[in-house]
Design an enzyme around this catalytic site. Structure first.
Site, short mmCIF file in Angstrom:
data_model
loop_
_atom_site.label_atom_id
_atom_site.label_comp_id
_atom_site.label_asym_id
_atom_site.label_seq_id
_atom_site.Cartn_x
_atom_site.Cartn_y
_atom_site.Cartn_z
N THR A 164 16.59 -7.75 34.05
CA THR A 164 17.28 -6.87 34.97
C THR A 164 17.86 -5.69 34.19
O THR A 164 18.37 -5.86 33.10
CB THR A 164 18.42 -7.61 35.68
OG1 THR A 164 17.89 -8.77 36.34
CG2 THR A 164 19.10 -6.73 36.71
N VAL A 165 17.77 -4.49 34.78
CA VAL A 165 18.27 -3.28 34.12
C VAL A 165 19.52 -2.81 34.87
O VAL A 165 19.51 -2.67 36.10
CB VAL A 165 17.21 -2.17 34.11
CG1 VAL A 165 17.76 -0.92 33.43
CG2 VAL A 165 15.96 -2.64 33.39
N ASP A 186 0.66 -2.19 29.59
CA ASP A 186 1.13 -2.33 30.98
C ASP A 186 1.45 -0.97 31.59
O ASP A 186 2.50 -0.78 32.18
CB ASP A 186 2.35 -3.25 31.04
CG ASP A 186 2.60 -3.81 32.45
OD1 ASP A 186 1.66 -3.73 33.27
OD2 ASP A 186 3.71 -4.30 32.71
N LYS A 202 19.15 -3.26 29.52
CA LYS A 202 18.19 -4.26 29.99
C LYS A 202 18.64 -5.64 29.56
O LYS A 202 18.75 -5.93 28.37
CB LYS A 202 16.80 -3.96 29.43
CG LYS A 202 15.72 -4.97 29.88
CD LYS A 202 14.37 -4.57 29.30
CE LYS A 202 13.28 -5.56 29.70
NZ LYS A 202 11.98 -5.20 29.12
N GLN A 256 10.57 -9.34 33.26
CA GLN A 256 11.19 -9.62 31.96
C GLN A 256 12.70 -9.54 31.98
O GLN A 256 13.35 -9.91 31.00
CB GLN A 256 10.65 -8.64 30.92
CG GLN A 256 9.16 -8.80 30.68
CD GLN A 256 8.66 -7.80 29.68
OE1 GLN A 256 9.33 -7.52 28.69
NE2 GLN A 256 7.49 -7.24 29.92
#
Length: 690
Positions: free
Chosen positions: A378-379, A490, A393, A376
Site C-alpha cells: 500500500t502506498v 512490469d 510504500k 506488493q
C-alpha cells in the site's frame, strides 16, 4: 517524563502504598463500606448516620449499583485526595452523552445537565473535556462564572474518530475545549458560522481519558459517558472549619493537611471548598477522626516504585531496540548494508528513515492517506518534518523468501537517476513490514489519465506522443544507458505516474531485474500483468529487454486507442486489445479504432507511424522487435517532424524545469494547456540524466 507516564507513576505509588500495610477504614465505623465493587469512603455513605449531609448520600439498590441520590447520577468510583497531594478528591459519574442538541438530531427535547449548585461538587476542569459535534458551528459554554469557553468546528474532513494521535481538531466536524474553573452549572449555545446549517449538532462533557480512547461517532441518544466531579468539604460549616483548624494548626507534622487550592498542577486555582489528605508517611481517610494512620513502609514503597518504574522504562527501551534489530535483519537490512558497502556495487547510499518519523508523516498510516494499493503493498501520502511531501510504500508482510525482491527494488532504484523514473529517497527496515520512501508524484497514473470517466478534459495527441516518448526514453536508459542494464518486467499504464507538469515517471520496480552486460536474458518464474505480458516470455520463462518492448507496445496502443488492454466486451469475443489492434492494422482499419481525440488533432501519417511502431513492438518473435533505443529515436523523430519548435523550446528550458519539487495535487481543470503539452524530452545519454 510525559504527563501520562507521570500519572502512571503516581498510580503505581498509590497502589504500592495501599499494599504496604493494613489499611485504616475508609467508611465511618459500623457503616457499609462498599456498593457492588465500588468503595464508599466517608463523607459519603449509604445508611442513615453514615454520610456527612444529604449531598453525600449514596443509595445502593440490590447492593450493586451506587447512585448519588440528590443528583441522581450513577457512581463509577470515588477517590480521596491522595497522601502526596497529586490527585484531588474525585467522584466519577455516568452522564448523558447528548446534553445539548438541535432538532435535526432526534426531534425530541433533551434535558439540561444536572446542576451542582449548592453542593460541594464541581465539574473537574483538569479531568474533563467539553466536546461539540457539528459542521461550521461555534459552541459556547455559558455559566455563572466569568469565564466563557467554547470551540469552533468545520467540516473540512469527515473523520470524527478520536485517538491519542488524533483528537477532535476542529477541522473534522468535531472540536474540544476545557471548562471554566469551579463550574457547577452551565448551558450550551450553538451558533452557525456560515448561515443556517442542516445536520445534527450536539455537545457533551466527558472524562478526558475516556474521550482519548473512544469513537464519538458511535454515540447514540441513550448512551452515557463518564464525567469527573471534584468534591470537598465546606469550610463554612462547623465540621469543615474544625477540620481545617485541626489540620493546619501545628505545622507539617500533622497526620493530615487541608487546602482550598487545586491539588493537581501548579496550586494556582482556588476551589470553593476544602480538601484534606493524609500527610507523607500516613494513609487512610482524613475526614474521619484519627483516620490517617502512620505507615512505616510508605517511604520504602515509594523508593521501590521509582526503581521499578526505571527498570520498566529500561526493559521497554531494550525490547524496542531488540525488536527493531530483529525487523532490520528480517527485512534484509544486512543484505542491503553489504550491497551498499560493496565498492563495485556503484549504489547511491539512500537515507535510512526512522519508523517514528514515517508514522508521524502518515498520521500513523491512516486510511485517509492511502494513495493506492497493489499486489506488493500500500502506498501512503506523507509529509516529513521538513515539510517535504513524499509517497511511502508499505510492503505486505513478507517471508524470508521474498526479502530479496524487496531489497532488489531498493538496490535497482538506488542506481537510477533519471528525470522520467520515480526517485527513491530512502527506506525504513526497522518496522514489522519494510517501507520505501519515494518522491511524491501528484497527478496519478497514466491509466487514470486515459480511462477515468471523471476526467474533465480529453488527453491531447501532443500530450500522448510526449508521454510515449518520455516512457521510451526512460526504458532506453534502463536497458542501455544505466551502469547496469535493468529490465523493468512490469511496464503498464498503472505503473506510469504523472508529475505536476504531467511528465511521465516510470514506477514500481519490485519485480525488476538487473543483468550483467554479457547476459541476453534472465530466467524466472513468470511474473507480470495480463494484457501486457510478452507471449514469448510466458512460454519460455526467459525475460529479455524485448519483453519490456512488448509491454511498451501495449501502452502505445492504449495511447492510440484510449482503450483498456482488457475489457469484458472483447473477452466475450475472445480478443485482447493487442489482437484487436493487430487485426485492424492488417485489415487497414486502423482509423476505425483510434481514439476520437487523436483523430481530431493528429495527422494521419503521424498516427500511422506510431501505430506501425507499436505493431513492430508487438511482434510475437522477440528478435524482430526494435530495441528501446530504436523506439525512443523513432518517437523523437515523429515529434520533431510534428513540431520542431517544441523540441527547441524544451532544450532551452530543460535545466529550469526538471528539478521542480512535487506538490499536492492540483485541480486538473485549471491546468494550462501549454503546460500539458510541454515536453522535457532530450537525447537520453548517460551524462544527461539527473
Amino acid at each position: 517524563m510525559s504527563n501520562s507516564e507521570f500519572r502512571i507513576l503516581v498510580l503505581l505509588v498509590f497502589l504500592t502504598v495501599q499494599a504496604s500495610g493494613a489499611a485504616a477504614g475508609l467508611a465511618k465505623p459500623n457503616c457499609v463500606a462498599r456498593c457492588g465493587n465500588i468503595s464508599i469512603p466517608f463523607p459519603f455513605g449509604i445508611d442513615a448516620g453514615c454520610f456527612l449531609d444529604p449531598w453525600y448520600e449514596i443509595v445502593c439498590p440490590n447492593r450493586t449499583v451506587p447512585i448519588l441520590k440528590k443528583i441522581g447520577l450513577r457512581v463509577l468510583n470515588i477517590s480521596l485526595p491522595n497522601y502526596g497531594g497529586f490527585v484531588d478528591g474525585m467522584i466519577r459519574v455516568s452522564f448523558p452523552s447528548f446534553i445539548y442538541s438541535n432538532a435535526s438530531c432526534r426531534g425530541e427535547g433533551l434535558g439540561v445537565p444536572p446542576s451542582l449548585e449548592g453542593s460541594q461538587f464541581i465539574f473537574s476542569q483538569t479531568w474533563n473535556v467539553f466536546i461539540s459535534v457539528g459542521c461550521n458551528t461555534l459552541a459556547i459554554v455559558n455559566s455563572t462564572e466569568s469565564d466563557v469557553v467554547g470551540c469552533r468546528s468545520s467540516c473540512a474532513g469527515t473523520n470524527t474518530s478520536v485517538s491519542m494521535y488524533n483528537a477532535c481538531s476542529g477541522r473534522d466536524g468535531c472540536c474540544q475545549s476545557t471548562l471554566p474553573f469551579n463550574l457547577q452549572f452551565f448551558s450550551v449555545v450553538f451558533k452557525d458560522e456560515r448561515g443556517p446549517q442542516e445536520g445534527c449538532k450536539y455537545a457533551f462533557l466527558a472524562d478526558r481519558t475516556w474521550f482519548l480512547r473512544s469513537n464519538i461517532t458511535d454515540l447514540s441518544f441513550n448512551d452515557m459517558v463518564p464525567v469527573v466531579l471534584e468534591w470537598g468539604i465546606s469550610n463554612k460549616t462547623e465540621y469543615g472549619l474544625k477540620l481545617f483548624q485541626q489540620a493546619n494548626g501545628s505545622g507539617y507534622l500533622d497526620p493530615f493537611r487541608c487546602t482550598r487550592y487545586n491539588l493537581y498542577g501548579s496550586y494556582t486555582s482556588e476551589m470553593p471548598f476544602v480538601q484534606c489528605f493524609c500527610s507523607s508517611g500516613y494513609r487512610g481517610n482524613p475526614y474521619l477522626t484519627e483516620g490517617c494512620q502512620g505507615v512505616g513502609a510508605a517511604s520504602g514503597a515509594l523508593v521501590l516504585c521509582v526503581v521499578l518504574w526505571r527498570l520498566y522504562k529500561y526493559v521497554k527501551k531494550r525490547r524496542e531496540i531488540k525488536l527493531k534489530e530483529k525487523h532490520f535483519k528480517r527485512n534484509g537490512g544486512l543484505l542491503l548494508k553489504n550491497e551498499l558497502s560493496s565498492p563495485e556495487g556503484n549504489v547511491e547510499k539512500n537515507k535510512l528513515f526512522n519508523s517514528k518519523d514515517l508514522e508521524k508523516a502518515t498520521d500513523n498510516f491512516s486510511d485517509d492517506r492511502i494513495l493506492g494499493q497493489g499486489g506488493q503493498g500500500t502506498v501512503y501520502k506523507g509529509m516529513l518534518t521538513d515539510g517535504k511531501i513524499v509517497a511511502i510504500k508499505k510492503s505486505k508482510v513478507i517471508d524470508e523468501g521474498k526479502v530479496e525482491q524487496f531489497i532488489n527494488e531498493v538496490l535497482i532504484l538506488s542506481q537510477i537517476n533519471h528525470r522520467n523514473v520515480v526517485k527513491l529517497l530512502g527506506c525504513c527496515l526497522e518496522t514489522e513490514v519494510p517501507l520505501l520512501v519515494y518522491e511524491f508524484i501528484p497527478n496519478g497514473t497514466l491509466y487514470q489519465y486515459l480511462h477515468d470517466p471523471n476526467q474533465e478534459f480529453h488527453v491531447s495527441w501532443d500530450t500522448r506522443l510526449r508521454i510515449a516518448t518520455e516512457i521510451a526514453g526512460a526504458l532506453f536508459y534502463l536497458h542501455s544507458a544505466a551502469s547496469i542494464p535493468i529490465y523493468h518486467r512490469d511496464i503498464k499504464s498503472t505503473n506510469i505516474l504523472l508529475d505536476e507538469k504531467y511528465r511521465a515517471k516510470v514506477a514500481d520496480f519490485g519485480t525488476s531485474k538487473s543483468v550483467s552486460l554479457d547476459q541476453t536474458h534472465v530466467t524466472t518464474l513468470v511474473q507480470g500483468t495480463f494484457g501486457y505480458l510478452d507471449p514469448e516470455y510466458f512460454q519460455s520463462s526467459q525475460f529479455t529487454d524485448k519483453s519490456d518492448v512488448y509491454s511498451f507496445g501495449v501502452v502505445l496502443v492504449e495511447l492510440l486507442t484510449g482503450q483498456k488492454p482488457i475489457s469484458s466486451l472483447r473477452e466475450q469475443e475472445g480478443r485482447s486489445l493487442v489482437t484487436y489492434f493487430i487485426i485492424s492494422m492488417e485489415e487497414n482499419c486502423l482509423f476505425n479504432i483510434v481514439d476520437a481525440q487523436v483523430l481530431k488533432e493528429g495527422k494521419k501519417e503521424e498516427i500511422a507511424s506510431v501505430a506501425n511502431l507499436a505493431k513492430r513492438c508487438l511482434n510475437l518473435n522477440g528478435r524482430k522487435r526494435p530495441t528501446m533505443k530504436e523506439v525512443a529515436m523513432e518517437l523523437e523523430r515523429i515529434r520533431k517532424l510534428q513540431n520542431p519548435l517544441v523540441i527547441l523550446q524544451n532544450q532551452e528550458n530543460h535545466e529550469t524545469t526538471e528539478s521542480s519539487n512535487a506538490a499536492f495535487p492540483s485541480n486538473k481543470s485549471n491546468i494550462d494547456m501549454d503546460v500539458i503539452t510541454f515536453s522535457n524530452v532530450q537525447p537520453l545519454l548517460p551524462s544527461e540524466s539527473w
